[in-house]
Structures are given as structure tokens and as C-alpha cells.
Scaffold this motif. Structure first.
Motif, mmCIF file in Angstrom:
data_model
loop_
_atom_site.group_PDB
_atom_site.id
_atom_site.type_symbol
_atom_site.label_atom_id
_atom_site.label_comp_id
_atom_site.label_asym_id
_atom_site.label_seq_id
_atom_site.Cartn_x
_atom_site.Cartn_y
_atom_site.Cartn_z
ATOM 1 N N ARG A 2 -17.591 56.656 98.931
ATOM 2 C CA ARG A 2 -16.598 55.613 98.656
ATOM 3 C C ARG A 2 -17.144 54.222 98.982
ATOM 4 N N ILE A 3 -17.873 54.123 100.101
ATOM 5 C CA ILE A 3 -18.494 52.841 100.459
ATOM 6 C C ILE A 3 -19.535 52.450 99.417
ATOM 7 N N ALA A 4 -20.312 53.417 98.951
ATOM 8 C CA ALA A 4 -21.334 53.136 97.931
ATOM 9 C C ALA A 4 -20.701 52.673 96.623
ATOM 10 N N ASP A 5 -19.537 53.209 96.283
ATOM 11 C CA ASP A 5 -18.845 52.773 95.068
ATOM 12 C C ASP A 5 -18.286 51.360 95.223
ATOM 13 N N THR A 6 -17.767 51.049 96.418
ATOM 14 C CA THR A 6 -17.150 49.749 96.642
ATOM 15 C C THR A 6 -18.179 48.654 96.873
ATOM 16 N N ALA A 7 -19.203 48.943 97.676
ATOM 17 C CA ALA A 7 -20.206 47.930 98.032
ATOM 18 C C ALA A 7 -21.612 48.480 97.795
ATOM 19 N N PRO A 8 -22.044 48.550 96.535
ATOM 20 C CA PRO A 8 -23.361 49.126 96.258
ATOM 21 C C PRO A 8 -24.520 48.312 96.843
ATOM 22 N N GLY A 9 -24.323 47.014 97.040
ATOM 23 C CA GLY A 9 -25.380 46.182 97.597
ATOM 24 C C GLY A 9 -25.651 46.455 99.059
ATOM 25 N N LEU A 10 -24.740 47.143 99.720
ATOM 26 C CA LEU A 10 -24.893 47.466 101.138
ATOM 27 C C LEU A 10 -26.068 48.401 101.367
ATOM 28 N N PHE A 11 -26.498 49.109 100.335
ATOM 29 C CA PHE A 11 -27.588 50.066 100.452
ATOM 30 C C PHE A 11 -28.900 49.537 99.873
ATOM 31 N N LYS A 12 -28.959 48.225 99.616
ATOM 32 C CA LYS A 12 -30.173 47.600 99.090
ATOM 33 C C LYS A 12 -30.673 46.569 100.101
ATOM 34 N N PRO A 13 -31.910 46.729 100.575
ATOM 35 C CA PRO A 13 -32.430 45.822 101.617
ATOM 36 C C PRO A 13 -32.395 44.342 101.230
ATOM 37 N N LEU A 14 -32.691 44.009 99.978
ATOM 38 C CA LEU A 14 -32.669 42.611 99.553
ATOM 39 C C LEU A 14 -31.262 42.038 99.655
ATOM 40 N N HIS A 15 -30.274 42.788 99.249
ATOM 41 C CA HIS A 15 -28.884 42.327 99.312
ATOM 42 C C HIS A 15 -28.437 42.122 100.754
ATOM 43 N N VAL A 16 -28.836 43.044 101.630
ATOM 44 C CA VAL A 16 -28.470 42.919 103.044
ATOM 45 C C VAL A 16 -29.160 41.700 103.653
ATOM 46 N N ALA A 17 -30.423 41.486 103.303
ATOM 47 C CA ALA A 17 -31.147 40.316 103.819
ATOM 48 C C ALA A 17 -30.512 39.017 103.323
ATOM 49 N N LEU A 18 -30.114 38.975 102.060
ATOM 50 C CA LEU A 18 -29.450 37.784 101.525
ATOM 51 C C LEU A 18 -28.094 37.561 102.196
ATOM 52 N N PHE A 19 -27.362 38.642 102.474
ATOM 53 C CA PHE A 19 -26.088 38.518 103.183
ATOM 54 C C PHE A 19 -26.306 37.927 104.574
ATOM 55 N N ILE A 20 -27.306 38.418 105.290
ATOM 56 C CA ILE A 20 -27.585 37.904 106.642
ATOM 57 C C ILE A 20 -27.962 36.434 106.585
ATOM 58 N N LEU A 21 -28.767 36.050 105.597
ATOM 59 C CA LEU A 21 -29.144 34.641 105.430
ATOM 60 C C LEU A 21 -27.909 33.778 105.163
ATOM 61 N N MET A 22 -27.034 34.230 104.275
ATOM 62 C CA MET A 22 -25.814 33.483 103.968
ATOM 63 C C MET A 22 -24.878 33.433 105.174
ATOM 64 N N LEU A 23 -24.822 34.510 105.935
ATOM 65 C CA LEU A 23 -23.983 34.543 107.134
ATOM 66 C C LEU A 23 -24.470 33.512 108.148
ATOM 67 N N LEU A 24 -25.778 33.460 108.364
ATOM 68 C CA LEU A 24 -26.332 32.479 109.313
ATOM 69 C C LEU A 24 -26.075 31.051 108.830
ATOM 70 N N LEU A 25 -26.251 30.806 107.542
ATOM 71 C CA LEU A 25 -26.006 29.480 106.986
ATOM 72 C C LEU A 25 -24.526 29.102 107.111
ATOM 73 N N SER A 26 -23.635 30.056 106.878
ATOM 74 C CA SER A 26 -22.199 29.751 106.997
ATOM 75 C C SER A 26 -21.810 29.497 108.450
ATOM 76 N N LEU A 27 -22.439 30.195 109.402
ATOM 77 C CA LEU A 27 -22.173 29.928 110.813
ATOM 78 C C LEU A 27 -22.650 28.533 111.206
ATOM 79 N N LEU A 28 -23.781 28.118 110.660
ATOM 80 C CA LEU A 28 -24.280 26.753 110.910
ATOM 81 C C LEU A 28 -23.303 25.723 110.350
ATOM 82 N N LEU A 29 -22.830 25.960 109.147
ATOM 83 C CA LEU A 29 -21.861 25.037 108.541
ATOM 84 C C LEU A 29 -20.536 25.031 109.300
ATOM 85 N N ALA A 30 -20.110 26.189 109.782
ATOM 86 C CA ALA A 30 -18.874 26.242 110.562
ATOM 87 C C ALA A 30 -19.027 25.456 111.862
ATOM 88 N N TRP A 31 -20.174 25.571 112.493
ATOM 89 C CA TRP A 31 -20.438 24.802 113.712
ATOM 90 C C TRP A 31 -20.440 23.303 113.403
#
Length: 142
Positions: free
Chosen positions: A34-63
Motif C-alpha cells: 500500500r505504501i509503494a502504491d501511494t508513495a512510489p518515490g519512497l523506494f528510490k534513492p534519488l527521490h529520497v535524497a531530493l526530499f532530504i535536500l528540499m526538507l533541509l532547504l525548507s527548514l532554512l527558509l522557515a528559520w
């Protein structure tokens, strides 16, 4: 036979599955599917790395948004905070799509349960933060 086409009759063959087979699968396997159907990018290393990069950038902007608020710029704070939310939403879109699409295209591609989960994952942290700020603010004396 392996291609699914009966060469003698020209008929496409289909594999019939037992509808109860899904119910017989172990719970962790059903949850993972069910998780794979809903969030297929969760199982791809590039997608996870891009998510982490965006998360860090959004935390910087929030600060930065909080710094601007401390300096007295309410409207600028809201604008930078909205930018932080958009960057975070792009990161979440990387997890919910099968390819690395810009946010607008990713939102067009999502459907059904993906939409509700996407909205929950995007807005829940921000709503929690706003509730926390108002909760703490009533105990802070200027």
C-alpha cells in the motif's frame, strides 16, 4: 506462452488471481504494498535524497522566516514561510510520484489516495507548528 498471446488462436491470455490471495498475504507485506502504491518515490534513492535536500532547504527558509518576524517584518515573514512550504511540498512530491516532476506536474499526476496522503504530509507539520506557536505564545510575556 510467456508473452501472454496464444499464437494458434490469437487470443490474449490473462492470469487469474484469487481475490482472497491479497487477504492471505501477511500484514507487513500488505502495508508495504500500500505504501509503494501511494508513495512510489519512497523506494528510490534519488527521490529520497531530493526530499532530504528540499526538507533541509525548507527548514532554512522557515528559520529565515522566524528571523524576519523577530525583526518586525510580518508580511515578509509570511512570504518567506510560504516559500518554505512550497519547497517542502516539492520534496514531498518527489516521494509521491514515480518520476522527478516539478510540483505542478506532480500534482496533476497524483490521484485518489495519493492526494489525501500528500495533503496530510504537506500540511500537518505546518499546522502543528502554528498550533505550537499559539500554545507557547500565551505563556510568553512581552
Amino acid at each position: 506462452m510467456k508473452c501472454g498471446l496464444n499464437l494458434e488462436t490469437g487470443e490474449m491470455l490473462r492470469t487469474e488471481t484469487d481475490p482472497k490471495a491479497e487477504e492471505l498475504a501477511p500484514l507487513p507485506l500488505r502495508l508495504l504494498a500500500r505504501i509503494a502504491d501511494t508513495a512510489p518515490g519512497l523506494f528510490k534513492p534519488l527521490h529520497v535524497a531530493l526530499f532530504i535536500l528540499m526538507l533541509l532547504l525548507s527548514l532554512l527558509l522557515a528559520w529565515m522566516s522566524l528571523v524576519v518576524l523577530a525583526l518586525g517584518g510580518l508580511f515578509s515573514c509570511v512570504a518567506v514561510g510560504a516559500g518554505a512550504m512550497m519547497v517542502y511540498a516539492q520534496g514531498v512530491a518527489f516521494l509521491f510520484c514515480d518520476s522527478t516532476l516539478p510540483l505542478k506536474s506532480a500534482m496533476v499526476e497524483m490521484e485518489g489516495e495519493q492526494w489525501s496522503t500528500f495533503l496530510l504530509v504537506v500540511f500537518a507539520p505546518f499546522l502543528s507548528l502554528i498550533i505550537l506557536i499559539f500554545y507557547v505564545a500565551k505563556y510568553v510575556k512581552p
